[in-house]
Write an enzyme that holds these catalytic residues in place. Structure first.
Site, mmCIF file in Angstrom:
data_model
loop_
_atom_site.group_PDB
_atom_site.id
_atom_site.type_symbol
_atom_site.label_atom_id
_atom_site.label_comp_id
_atom_site.label_asym_id
_atom_site.label_seq_id
_atom_site.Cartn_x
_atom_site.Cartn_y
_atom_site.Cartn_z
ATOM 1 N N ASP A 215 -102.106 41.968 8.089
ATOM 2 C CA ASP A 215 -102.100 41.375 9.443
ATOM 3 C C ASP A 215 -102.154 39.860 9.274
ATOM 4 O O ASP A 215 -102.067 39.333 8.148
ATOM 5 C CB ASP A 215 -103.316 41.870 10.264
ATOM 6 C CG ASP A 215 -103.030 41.920 11.771
ATOM 7 O OD1 ASP A 215 -102.730 40.848 12.346
ATOM 8 O OD2 ASP A 215 -103.099 43.002 12.363
ATOM 9 N N GLY A 240 -99.952 37.860 6.283
ATOM 10 C CA GLY A 240 -98.556 37.438 6.311
ATOM 11 C C GLY A 240 -97.917 37.704 7.656
ATOM 12 O O GLY A 240 -98.597 38.063 8.633
ATOM 13 N N ASP A 241 -96.592 37.536 7.686
ATOM 14 C CA ASP A 241 -95.790 37.733 8.899
ATOM 15 C C ASP A 241 -94.922 38.962 8.668
ATOM 16 O O ASP A 241 -94.045 38.959 7.794
ATOM 17 C CB ASP A 241 -94.917 36.487 9.112
ATOM 18 C CG ASP A 241 -93.950 36.659 10.268
ATOM 19 O OD1 ASP A 241 -93.996 37.696 10.948
ATOM 20 O OD2 ASP A 241 -93.125 35.742 10.479
ATOM 21 N N PHE A 242 -95.168 40.012 9.439
ATOM 22 C CA PHE A 242 -94.464 41.274 9.157
ATOM 23 C C PHE A 242 -92.964 41.230 9.453
ATOM 24 O O PHE A 242 -92.242 42.161 9.101
ATOM 25 C CB PHE A 242 -95.149 42.484 9.778
ATOM 26 C CG PHE A 242 -95.443 42.488 11.262
ATOM 27 C CD1 PHE A 242 -94.598 41.936 12.195
ATOM 28 C CD2 PHE A 242 -96.605 43.127 11.719
ATOM 29 C CE1 PHE A 242 -94.877 41.997 13.552
ATOM 30 C CE2 PHE A 242 -96.899 43.194 13.086
ATOM 31 C CZ PHE A 242 -96.028 42.622 14.003
ATOM 32 N N HIS A 259 -94.051 48.904 20.051
ATOM 33 C CA HIS A 259 -94.001 48.788 21.525
ATOM 34 C C HIS A 259 -94.244 47.352 22.007
ATOM 35 O O HIS A 259 -94.019 47.050 23.161
ATOM 36 C CB HIS A 259 -94.967 49.783 22.192
ATOM 37 C CG HIS A 259 -96.409 49.426 22.132
ATOM 38 N ND1 HIS A 259 -97.343 49.955 23.000
ATOM 39 C CD2 HIS A 259 -97.091 48.588 21.312
ATOM 40 C CE1 HIS A 259 -98.525 49.454 22.723
ATOM 41 N NE2 HIS A 259 -98.407 48.637 21.703
HETATM 42 C C1 LIG Z 1 -101.286 45.946 19.432
HETATM 43 S S1 LIG Z 1 -102.095 45.382 17.994
HETATM 44 C C2 LIG Z 1 -102.215 46.907 17.060
HETATM 45 C C3 LIG Z 1 -103.357 46.885 16.062
HETATM 46 C C4 LIG Z 1 -103.568 48.216 15.320
HETATM 47 N N1 LIG Z 1 -102.390 48.638 14.605
HETATM 48 C C5 LIG Z 1 -104.046 49.286 16.257
HETATM 49 O O1 LIG Z 1 -103.360 50.274 16.497
HETATM 50 O O2 LIG Z 1 -105.152 49.119 16.798
HETATM 51 C C6 LIG Z 1 -100.806 44.496 17.138
HETATM 52 C C7 LIG Z 1 -101.223 43.900 15.807
HETATM 53 O O3 LIG Z 1 -100.079 43.248 15.231
HETATM 54 C C8 LIG Z 1 -100.522 42.044 14.623
HETATM 55 N N2 LIG Z 1 -99.384 41.100 14.517
HETATM 56 C C9 LIG Z 1 -98.695 40.531 15.531
HETATM 57 N N3 LIG Z 1 -97.711 39.766 15.053
HETATM 58 C C10 LIG Z 1 -97.765 39.853 13.701
HETATM 59 C C11 LIG Z 1 -96.968 39.302 12.654
HETATM 60 N N4 LIG Z 1 -95.912 38.507 12.917
HETATM 61 N N5 LIG Z 1 -97.293 39.626 11.377
HETATM 62 C C12 LIG Z 1 -98.362 40.445 11.104
HETATM 63 N N6 LIG Z 1 -99.139 41.005 12.069
HETATM 64 C C13 LIG Z 1 -98.841 40.704 13.348
HETATM 65 C C14 LIG Z 1 -101.597 41.558 15.579
HETATM 66 O O4 LIG Z 1 -102.434 40.585 14.981
HETATM 67 C C15 LIG Z 1 -102.309 42.857 15.924
HETATM 68 O O5 LIG Z 1 -103.349 43.145 15.029
#
Ligand SMILES: C[S@@+](CC[C@H](N)C(=O)[O-])C[C@H]1O[C@@H](n2cnc3c(N)ncnc32)[C@H](O)[C@@H]1O
Length: 353
Positions: A215, A240-242, A259
């Site tokens: 994350d 990192g950035d996914f 989503h």
């Molecule tokens: C809706 S939350 C879901 C968290 C977890 N998977 C859950 O089900 O509770 C979205 C997650 O994506 C992460 N996120 C958003 N953009 C991201 C990116 N570019 N790279 C890595 N993580 C990212 C956010 O920090 C957050 O933890």
């Protein structure tokens, strides 16, 4: 309508109280008052102060530093939904249906309530007509930046979202982890795994598995994997950035991730996962799958929150199949779970395993 309509028309008219359905729509429009009251009660932690038993409004108001008359009115509304009860002396008690409002109860969803009713969802939802007019999100119009950038700005705002997500996911992580037959060994990467609740549930269910929580750095700073002594030595974190890079693994999980994003962004993210996937590996998209009918389902409520506050949407089985195919992946099966989410399983198109 009186005696002039058909029997069917009279029945329909009677079902709506003879007002053409107007009273039911007014009732529906007032529906936003309940979550507002729920939020107020959660903020002042009134449920925590009823954990030991019933209390008079004045005593409860003193404990929560609130106005006794206003608190009574809020509790009276919440009592109509069975969260609180009132005895003959006018003392309020916490009912079974309200226990999860306590901050210290197992399965507490207080933080989830505060997230869902936070201004980051509440304000955009109140301007949904903007989505109708533009086809896009309202969030940037109100907060001047995209949803996740907003949370990266300050720790307090981020905590509301990430603690809320952890609480919302806390009640579903175990049932989902147990509903899918994870391999006995290998590395599971939870991509955008937040504070690590789902990864912890997967590792608990699979003692031969290792895990990577992936994350943003500011989110990983609040992860809770270290709280689980039994998992020591079986997990690591990676920041990192996914959209550009994903740690390598045998199972890559995307829970409540796709989503949040538009199709083109999802394809980029899935391609990054495809590159990180070990031969024979699986990608698991854990999201709601919208059924092709008009029955009520939480996915349809979440879909509109995704539309107003984020840029994403909830998807159908066919939507997922198309999205995965565009990223070089094949949808292999959809595993339902006891929660509102399903596990959409995929493997690389060119993977014979
Ligand atoms: C809706 S939350 C879901 C968290 C977890 N998977 C859950 O089900 O509770 C979205 C997650 O994506 C992460 N996120 C958003 N953009 C991201 C990116 N570019 N790279 C890595 N993580 C990212 C956010 O920090 C957050 O933890």
């Amino acid at each position: 309508m009186g005696d002039t309509g058909t029997a069917g028309e009279r029945a329909a008219d009677g079902a709506h109280g003879g007002d053409g359905g107007g009273a039911a729509l007014v009732e529906a429009a007032l529906g936003f008052v309940f979550p507002a009251a729920l939020r107020a009660a959660a903020l002042v932690r009134v449920a925590d102060h009823l954990a030991e038993g019933p209390r008079a409004p004045a005593e409860l108001a003193a404990a929560t530093a609130t106005d006794p008359a206003a608190l009574t009115r809020v509790l009276r509304l919440l009592a109509t939904r069975g969260l609180f009860g009132e005895d003959a002396q006018g003392r309020f008690r916490l009912e079974a249906a309200g226990q999860a409002l306590r901050s210290d109860a197992p399965g507490s969803v207080r933080d989830a309530i505060l997230m869902i009713t936070d201004r980051t969802f509440w304000l955009p939802a109140g301007r949904m007509d903007h989505c109708l007019n533009t086809g896009g999100s309202v969030f940037e119009d109100i907060f001047n930046q995209p949803f996740f950038d907003h949370f990266a700005q300050d720790a307090e705002t981020a905590a509301v979202f990430h603690d809320g997500m952890a609480a919302m996911s806390g009640v579903e992580n175990g049932p989902i982890a147990r509903a899918y037959d994870f391999p006995k060994t290998g590395t599971v990467v939870d991509v955008g795994g937040g504070q690590g609740g789902f990864l912890a549930a997967v590792l608990q269910a699979g003692p031969g598995l290792n895990g990577v929580l992936y994350d943003r750095a500011h989110v990983l700073a609040g992860h809770r994997l270290a709280d689980e002594a039994a998992l020591a030595g079986r997990w690591s974190t990676a920041e990192g950035d996914f959209f550009t890079d994903v740690p390598k693994g045998d199972v890559l999980v995307l829970k409540r991730i796709l989503h949040d994003w538009q199709d083109e962004q999802c394809v980029g993210l899935l391609r990054a996962c495809r590159r990180a996937l070990a031969p024979g590996g699986r990608i698991l998209v854990v999201d709601a799958v919208v059924a092709p009918d008009n029955r009520p389902h939480q996915a349809k409520d979440l879909d509109l929150l995704m539309m107003a506050s984020l840029v994403g949407r909830e998807r159908t089985h066919e939507d997922f199949r198309a999205l995965l195919a565009a990223a070089g992946l094949r949808l292999t099966r959809v595993v339902p779970t006891p929660t509102v989410l399903s596990v959409v399983e995929a493997q690389a198109l060119d993977d014979a395993a």
